[in-house]
Design a protein around this motif. Structure first.
Motif, short mmCIF file in Angstrom:
data_model
loop_
_atom_site.label_atom_id
_atom_site.label_comp_id
_atom_site.label_asym_id
_atom_site.label_seq_id
_atom_site.Cartn_x
_atom_site.Cartn_y
_atom_site.Cartn_z
N GLU A 55 0.84 -1.20 0.00
CA GLU A 55 0.00 0.00 0.00
C GLU A 55 0.87 1.25 0.00
N ASN A 56 1.93 1.23 0.79
CA ASN A 56 2.87 2.34 0.86
C ASN A 56 4.12 1.86 1.61
N LYS A 57 5.09 2.74 1.75
CA LYS A 57 6.33 2.35 2.41
C LYS A 57 6.11 2.03 3.88
N LEU A 58 5.18 2.74 4.49
CA LEU A 58 4.88 2.50 5.91
C LEU A 58 4.38 1.07 6.11
N ALA A 59 3.54 0.59 5.19
CA ALA A 59 3.03 -0.78 5.29
C ALA A 59 4.16 -1.79 5.18
N TYR A 60 5.12 -1.49 4.33
CA TYR A 60 6.29 -2.38 4.18
C TYR A 60 7.12 -2.40 5.46
N GLU A 61 7.38 -1.22 6.02
CA GLU A 61 8.20 -1.13 7.22
C GLU A 61 7.53 -1.81 8.41
N ARG A 62 6.19 -1.77 8.45
CA ARG A 62 5.46 -2.40 9.56
C ARG A 62 5.16 -3.87 9.30
N GLU A 63 5.68 -4.39 8.19
CA GLU A 63 5.52 -5.80 7.85
C GLU A 63 4.06 -6.19 7.67
N LEU A 64 3.26 -5.26 7.17
CA LEU A 64 1.88 -5.58 6.83
C LEU A 64 1.86 -6.41 5.55
#
Length: 743
Positions: free
Chosen positions: A95-104
């Protein structure tokens, strides 16, 4: 009608095709097992490689990550996505970089085997129009796809769904194109070469099956792992019937019919994929169950089997060879030198470019280390150099040399449908030779570091090691290219000869079956022996042509008589040691990690850094505004609603959204949320893993994120709920209805 109802009539035919193929595979399995055991006993007489081979090239690395616009087909909007390319070369969209960093969980996983990377909407529309004859939009009507920028990137597949992306600048497009093409190249090479029985049995079974259907010559869709290749084989047979059955029933304007056709083709492909996966796995399991008994028979009766096979070959040779030699003399021999020259020129230019890129990178590193600092700078540059072969942009100049490969009239004469098979094979060899050269260089340099005194010694040592490695590269490059030329010439000429000889020879082969003892029938096949005889009829001419090219020193090929024996007897022992980690062995100033991040997982290093645009990178916030021109898709499709300009979800300038050069990025997502890493380094992710819509309640660890963690509604997502392919990573998430959904 629902897609399931449309697919069901084709399930029965799929089963018949797979049943016929699996019988063919079982026959070839016994032959491949015999050849493997015989090879193991007799040994390998080929030249030994001089360069070292890295065992695990990309462990703990990400090839590339960055923001890209994706077209969502369900709501016909363009959305900003964060795309990660992990070490197994799957495309993972978040969805976005934040989702990647939070391992979603990611939105989509794409295995790009069999896809083509297009950078023009016109190219795409031409392929779509050809896929369903008779359905072409009239002039003035809206096409199936409109791109809001001049820099589209489209992944097209003849059977599966298509993926649409775009970026803001030409430099971004070039970089993403290189990355996508590297993914396709790697995923296409999905059949493991380490397998000495299953892989040859499978490829021979595919070839024999297609030849039984009068389909000779190279095949473009031998792409991906075994299940994907077999799915393509089934779809090739189903497609004419699918067109004649579904085509007349499509309603609406031409673009709408094309969209429906793509959806139906994708649904049938998914059904075929699932059925293929189950049936092929069962066939493999049966063969593996019988393997111990077969292998025991082979080892016990090896001499008798060889004698029986040679007796059969002599009888077939007496019948076939006179006809084959006439065919070779009249139809093949006059063209071998032309084919070889057409292959040699671009291939040798590509390998020369690999050598030049390697030389330039090491020379630049040497100069920078001397000018900027000693060991600390060396470590920084060596970390980058160690992944040079997997840098799609830096390797692009090497790969592009193969685009010049054209067989012109020879392509029609020898029934070569496309040169892409040879291009990709040569490009894979280029990448492997580059990595071998880099690995050998860093191994030798690592050994020397403890003996060096000062910058001058370091500079001289780097230069001396570079010269040694280049000599080894030239020798290995010559060996690899000569082997590639021989294999390519056989791939071109053998199917042509088999097709020419089929009317007079193939019908007579059945009478030779009685010459095979029943106990050895699992290891000796008349059809395979016949092909070997045909191969022998042309092999002498092919070997001679390649030998003459080497004697004339064409394209820096070495003569067969030139063999490097034990030039570095201890080098291969060094290659067996622990892999070198420059950052850990020679650490500089450690970079501070976010709280908890280091405890949770190791941070992955990224091979390709962000684009450095001379005119300044366009931030994606500006990019979204630039896209909102009259006639473009609705504004909400460009940026996730509810995301304020200051959030990290696509509104931050590109220079901060992407990792800067030398800065680490978060690692590949864990097994629960990311592309499954192949144990052999190959991309075996399925064609697509759909997004499962999260519940309205925030994800664990996301409390307080506010609008930055906006969860789109079901209408905003385009992914289906039933992916094909192998079992997905285990994990659960709540669907929109609050039900725990596995994927």
């Amino acid at each position: 009608p629902c897609l399931t109802c449309l697919c069901s009539p084709f399930a029965e035919k799929t089963g018949k095709v797979l049943g016929e193929f699996c019988r063919c595979y079982k026959e070839q399995y016994g032959v491949a097992l015999f050849n493997s055991v015989r090879y193991e006993i007799e040994g390998n007489g080929g030249p030994q490689a001089q360069l070292l081979h890295r065992k695990v090239p990309l462990e703990d690395h990400v090839i590339y990550s960055g923001n890209i616009f994706q077209y969502i087909e369900d709501n016909k909007k363009w959305r900003n996505r964060f795309c990660v390319v992990p070490h197994n070369y799957g495309l993972v969209l978040y969805e976005n970089k934040l989702a990647y960093e939070r391992e979603l969980p990611p939105r989509v996983l794409v295995n790009s085997a069999g896809y083509k990377v297009l950078t023009s909407v016109d190219q795409y529309l031409e392929l779509v129009n050809n896929s369903l004859p008779g359905v072409t939009p009239k002039s003035g009507h809206s096409p199936i796809l409109k791109c809001p920028t001049d820099f589209p990137l489209i992944l097209w597949h003849p059977y599966a769904r298509h993926y649409y992306f775009c970026v803001m600048t030409g430099k971004e497009q070039d970089k993403w194109r290189a990355v996508f093409q590297d993914c396709v190249r790697h995923c296409n090479n999905g059949i493991s070469e380490d397998s000495k029985v299953e892989a040859p049995a499978f490829t021979d079974a595919v070839r024999m099956y297609r030849q039984s259907k009068e389909q000779y010559g190279t095949w473009d869709m031998l792409c991906g792992n075994e299940t994907q290749v077999l799915s393509n084989l089934v779809m090739e047979e189903l497609l004419p019937e699918l067109r004649s059955t579904i085509g007349p029933r499509l309603k609406g304007k031409a673009p709408e019919r094309q969209r429906t056709w793509i959806q139906i083709s994708d649904a049938v492909y998914r059904m075929v994929y699932e059925q293929t996966h189950a049936q092929y796995d069962a066939a493999m399991a049966r063969c593996e169950q019988e393997r111990p008994q077969l292998e025991s028979t082979i080892r016990t009766d090896m001499d008798q089997i060889i004698t029986s096979k040679e007796h059969l070959a002599s009888k077939i040779r007496a019948f076939v060879l006179p006809k084959a030699e006439v065919c070779v003399r009249n139809h093949v021999q006059p063209y071998i030198s032309s084919i070889l020259e057409a292959l040699m020129t671009p291939t040798s230019q590509g390998f020369a470019e690999v050598r030049e890129v390697f030389f330039k990178e090491v020379t630049d590193m040497n100069m920078n280390v001397v000018n900027e600092g000693g060991l600390e700078k060396l470590v920084e540059y060596m970390e980058k150099l160690s992944r040079l072969a997997f840098h799609p942009v830096k390797m692009q100049s090497c790969y592009e040399k193969m685009d010049q490969l054209k067989l012109e009239g020879l392509q029609q004469r020898f029934d070569v449908s496309s040169t892409s098979v040879f291009k990709q094979r040569a490009q894979i060899h280029m990448r492997q030779q580059m990595d071998d050269a880099v690995h050998t260089f860093e191994t030798l340099l690592h050994q020397e570091l403890g003996k060096l005194q000062g910058k001058d010694d370091l500079c001289k040592s780097i230069q001396r090691i570079l010269e040694r490695v280049l000599k080894k590269f030239d020798y290995d490059s010559s060996t690899v290219r000569k082997k590639f030329f021989r294999e390519a010439l056989l791939q071109i000429t053998i199917p042509f000869l088999l097709k020419k000889l089929a009317p007079t020879c193939k019908g007579e082969l059945a009478k030779f079956q009685e010459l095979i003892f029943e106990d050895f029938a699992s290891f000796i096949l008349v059809e395979n022996t016949y092909e070997e005889v045909v191969l022998q009829s042309v092999m002498k001419d092919i070997m001679q042509a390649v030998k003459e090219a080497a004697v004339q020193r064409k394209h820096n090929l070495y003569r067969d008589s030139m063999v490097m024996h034990n030039s570095d007897p201890n080098l291969h022992l060094l290659g067996e040691g622990i892999p070198i980690d420059w950052g850990e062995e020679y650490p500089g100033q450690p970079e501070p990690e976010p709280a908890g991040q280091g405890d949770r997982r190791r941070r992955a290093k990224q091979v390709v850094s962000v684009i450095q645009d001379d005119e300044g990178a366009l931030p994606y916030e500006m990019g979204a505004e630039a896209l909102l021109q009259p006639g473009s898709p609705e504004p909400r499709g460009l940026q996730d609603p509810g995301v304020p300009p200051s959030s990290p979800d696509g509104a931050t300038p590109r220079s901060s959204v992407l990792a800067s050069p030398g800065v680490e990025v978060p690692p590949e997502p864990s097994l629960h949320h990311a592309a499954p890493a192949s144990p052999k380094g190959r991309a075996d992710v399925p064609a697509e893993v759909p997004h499962v819509t999260p519940a309205s309640s925030p994800a664990p660890g996301a409390e307080g994120a506010g609008t930055a963690c906006h969860q789109p509604s079901n209408q905003e997502t385009c992914e289906d709920m039933t992916p094909p392919g192998p079992p997905q990573p285990t994990g659960t998430t709540e669907s929109g209805e609050g039900v725990q959904t596995e994927f």
